[in-house]
Design a protein around this motif. Structure first.
Motif, PDB file in Angstrom:
ATOM      1  N   GLY A  76       2.848 114.118 -11.515  1.00 40.12           N
ATOM      2  CA  GLY A  76       2.536 112.725 -11.208  1.00 40.12           C
ATOM      3  C   GLY A  76       2.754 112.342  -9.760  1.00 40.12           C
ATOM      4  O   GLY A  76       2.254 111.322  -9.312  1.00 40.12           O
ATOM      5  N   THR A  77       3.516 113.140  -9.020  1.00 41.48           N
ATOM      6  CA  THR A  77       3.749 112.850  -7.604  1.00 41.48           C
ATOM      7  C   THR A  77       3.107 113.941  -6.759  1.00 41.48           C
ATOM      8  O   THR A  77       3.351 115.122  -6.985  1.00 41.48           O
ATOM      9  N   ARG A  78       2.286 113.528  -5.819  1.00 36.65           N
ATOM     10  CA  ARG A  78       1.667 114.494  -4.902  1.00 36.65           C
ATOM     11  C   ARG A  78       2.336 114.379  -3.551  1.00 36.65           C
ATOM     12  O   ARG A  78       2.538 113.279  -3.046  1.00 36.65           O
ATOM     13  N   ARG A  79       2.669 115.512  -2.993  1.00 40.45           N
ATOM     14  CA  ARG A  79       3.286 115.521  -1.670  1.00 40.45           C
ATOM     15  C   ARG A  79       2.350 116.197  -0.673  1.00 40.45           C
ATOM     16  O   ARG A  79       1.701 117.195  -1.003  1.00 40.45           O
ATOM     17  N   LEU A  80       2.346 115.660   0.542  1.00 40.80           N
ATOM     18  CA  LEU A  80       1.657 116.351   1.618  1.00 40.80           C
ATOM     19  C   LEU A  80       2.491 117.573   1.989  1.00 40.80           C
ATOM     20  O   LEU A  80       3.727 117.506   1.984  1.00 40.80           O
ATOM     21  N   ALA A  81       1.856 118.691   2.255  1.00 43.48           N
ATOM     22  CA  ALA A  81       2.560 119.912   2.663  1.00 43.48           C
ATOM     23  C   ALA A  81       1.806 120.483   3.857  1.00 43.48           C
ATOM     24  O   ALA A  81       0.625 120.805   3.758  1.00 43.48           O
ATOM     25  N   ILE A  82       2.481 120.545   4.988  1.00 43.41           N
ATOM     26  CA  ILE A  82       1.827 121.025   6.207  1.00 43.41           C
ATOM     27  C   ILE A  82       2.113 122.513   6.380  1.00 43.41           C
ATOM     28  O   ILE A  82       3.272 122.928   6.464  1.00 43.41           O
ATOM     29  N   GLU A  83       1.040 123.295   6.419  1.00 42.70           N
ATOM     30  CA  GLU A  83       1.179 124.744   6.581  1.00 42.70           C
ATOM     31  C   GLU A  83       1.861 125.038   7.913  1.00 42.70           C
ATOM     32  O   GLU A  83       1.495 124.488   8.949  1.00 42.70           O
ATOM     33  N   THR A  84       2.867 125.909   7.877  1.00 42.24           N
ATOM     34  CA  THR A  84       3.550 126.311   9.112  1.00 42.24           C
ATOM     35  C   THR A  84       3.510 127.836   9.225  1.00 42.24           C
ATOM     36  O   THR A  84       2.893 128.499   8.390  1.00 42.24           O
ATOM     37  N   GLU A  85       4.139 128.365  10.255  1.00 40.74           N
ATOM     38  CA  GLU A  85       4.007 129.793  10.507  1.00 40.74           C
ATOM     39  C   GLU A  85       4.699 130.634   9.424  1.00 40.74           C
ATOM     40  O   GLU A  85       5.666 130.202   8.818  1.00 40.74           O
ATOM     41  N   ASP A  86       4.183 131.843   9.211  1.00 43.35           N
ATOM     42  CA  ASP A  86       4.790 132.780   8.270  1.00 43.35           C
ATOM     43  C   ASP A  86       6.218 133.083   8.705  1.00 43.35           C
ATOM     44  O   ASP A  86       6.512 133.170   9.905  1.00 43.35           O
TER      45      ASP A  86
ATOM     46  N   ASP B 164      15.716 126.671 -10.001  1.00 47.99           N
ATOM     47  CA  ASP B 164      16.699 125.832 -10.697  1.00 47.99           C
ATOM     48  C   ASP B 164      16.182 124.400 -10.807  1.00 47.99           C
ATOM     49  O   ASP B 164      16.346 123.743 -11.816  1.00 47.99           O
ATOM     50  N   LYS B 165      15.547 123.923  -9.731  1.00 46.46           N
ATOM     51  CA  LYS B 165      15.047 122.553  -9.730  1.00 46.46           C
ATOM     52  C   LYS B 165      13.553 122.500 -10.025  1.00 46.46           C
ATOM     53  O   LYS B 165      13.101 121.629 -10.756  1.00 46.46           O
ATOM     54  N   LEU B 166      12.812 123.394  -9.412  1.00 47.08           N
ATOM     55  CA  LEU B 166      11.364 123.401  -9.611  1.00 47.08           C
ATOM     56  C   LEU B 166      11.006 124.441 -10.658  1.00 47.08           C
ATOM     57  O   LEU B 166      11.235 125.639 -10.461  1.00 47.08           O
ATOM     58  N   LYS B 167      10.488 123.957 -11.763  1.00 46.33           N
ATOM     59  CA  LYS B 167      10.076 124.833 -12.875  1.00 46.33           C
ATOM     60  C   LYS B 167       8.737 124.323 -13.360  1.00 46.33           C
ATOM     61  O   LYS B 167       8.569 123.120 -13.538  1.00 46.33           O
ATOM     62  N   GLY B 168       7.818 125.234 -13.597  1.00 46.89           N
ATOM     63  CA  GLY B 168       6.527 124.821 -14.138  1.00 46.89           C
ATOM     64  C   GLY B 168       5.381 125.222 -13.231  1.00 46.89           C
ATOM     65  O   GLY B 168       5.561 125.970 -12.269  1.00 46.89           O
ATOM     66  N   THR B 169       4.216 124.729 -13.555  1.00 45.65           N
ATOM     67  CA  THR B 169       3.005 125.094 -12.822  1.00 45.65           C
ATOM     68  C   THR B 169       2.813 124.156 -11.636  1.00 45.65           C
ATOM     69  O   THR B 169       2.803 122.936 -11.794  1.00 45.65           O
ATOM     70  N   TYR B 170       2.713 124.734 -10.454  1.00 48.41           N
ATOM     71  CA  TYR B 170       2.534 123.970  -9.219  1.00 48.41           C
ATOM     72  C   TYR B 170       1.242 124.372  -8.525  1.00 48.41           C
ATOM     73  O   TYR B 170       0.844 125.537  -8.571  1.00 48.41           O
TER      74      TYR B 170
ATOM     75  N   ALA C 133       0.757 118.729 -14.949  1.00 48.90           N
ATOM     76  CA  ALA C 133       1.276 118.324 -16.264  1.00 48.90           C
ATOM     77  C   ALA C 133       1.188 119.522 -17.215  1.00 48.90           C
ATOM     78  O   ALA C 133       0.244 120.303 -17.138  1.00 48.90           O
ATOM     79  N   ASP C 134       2.168 119.658 -18.073  1.00 45.87           N
ATOM     80  CA  ASP C 134       2.189 120.788 -19.026  1.00 45.87           C
ATOM     81  C   ASP C 134       1.057 120.667 -20.058  1.00 45.87           C
ATOM     82  O   ASP C 134       0.684 119.570 -20.416  1.00 45.87           O
TER      83      ASP C 134
END
Ligand code: MN
Length: 151
Positions: free
Chosen positions: A67-77, A124-130, A150-151
């Motif tokens: 339900g929450t979308r976050r912006l994620a800025i690609e950074t260097e490997d 531990d905190k993030l579980k599920g399909t992302y 959503a599951d």
């Protein structure tokens, strides 16, 4: 793939691992989220792909629920060894500030395309399909959206 990582850092000044530090990890690929209290607090989401940690900077806490979308800025490997890094990057150095591991675990890759990556995270905190999807928002071609499905 780690040239940009190397170029940005002075390894005689920062405690971060060099690109040549190796790390043997689990059979499953790993991910880590590092809370990075730098000039702007953000969360660095990194996952093991192609022998490096592909990395995104997420300006707000990654969502635990759908339900929450976050912006994620690609950074260097980053090198795989970076998944264990916590500590202080000294003032004046790239990314100066405090790095703490916020979450870590393994993942299963379900889909990897030019504009979309789908994984099942087992942290531990993030579980599920992302899902990570490229977006026109954010800086140039570097902007992605990151959210839990959503599951
Ligand atoms: Mn960062």
């Amino acid at each position: 793939m780690l040239e940009e990582y190397e170029k940005k850092r002075h390894f005689n000044k920062t405690p971060e691992p060099s690109a040549f530090d190796s790390r043997k990890c689990s059979d499953k690929p790993i991910f880590v989220v590092q809370r990075h209290d730098a000039r702007n607090l953000h969360y660095d989401f990194r996952m093991e792909l192609d022998g490096v940690l592909k990395s995104w900077a997420v300006p707000k806490e990654p969502p635990k629920e759908a339900g929450t979308r976050r912006l994620a800025i690609e950074t260097e490997d980053h090198p795989l060894a970076y998944a264990d890094f916590e500590g202080e990057i000294p003032a004046g150095e790239y990314g100066a500030g405090t790095v703490e591991i916020w979450d870590r675990g393994t993942f299963e890759l379900l889909k990897r395309e030019e504009r979309e990556i789908v994984v099942v995270l087992e942290g531990d905190k993030l579980k599920g399909t992302y899902v990570l999807i490229r977006t026109k928002y954010g800086k140039g071609e570097k902007g992605w959206l990151f959210f839990r499905k959503a599951d």
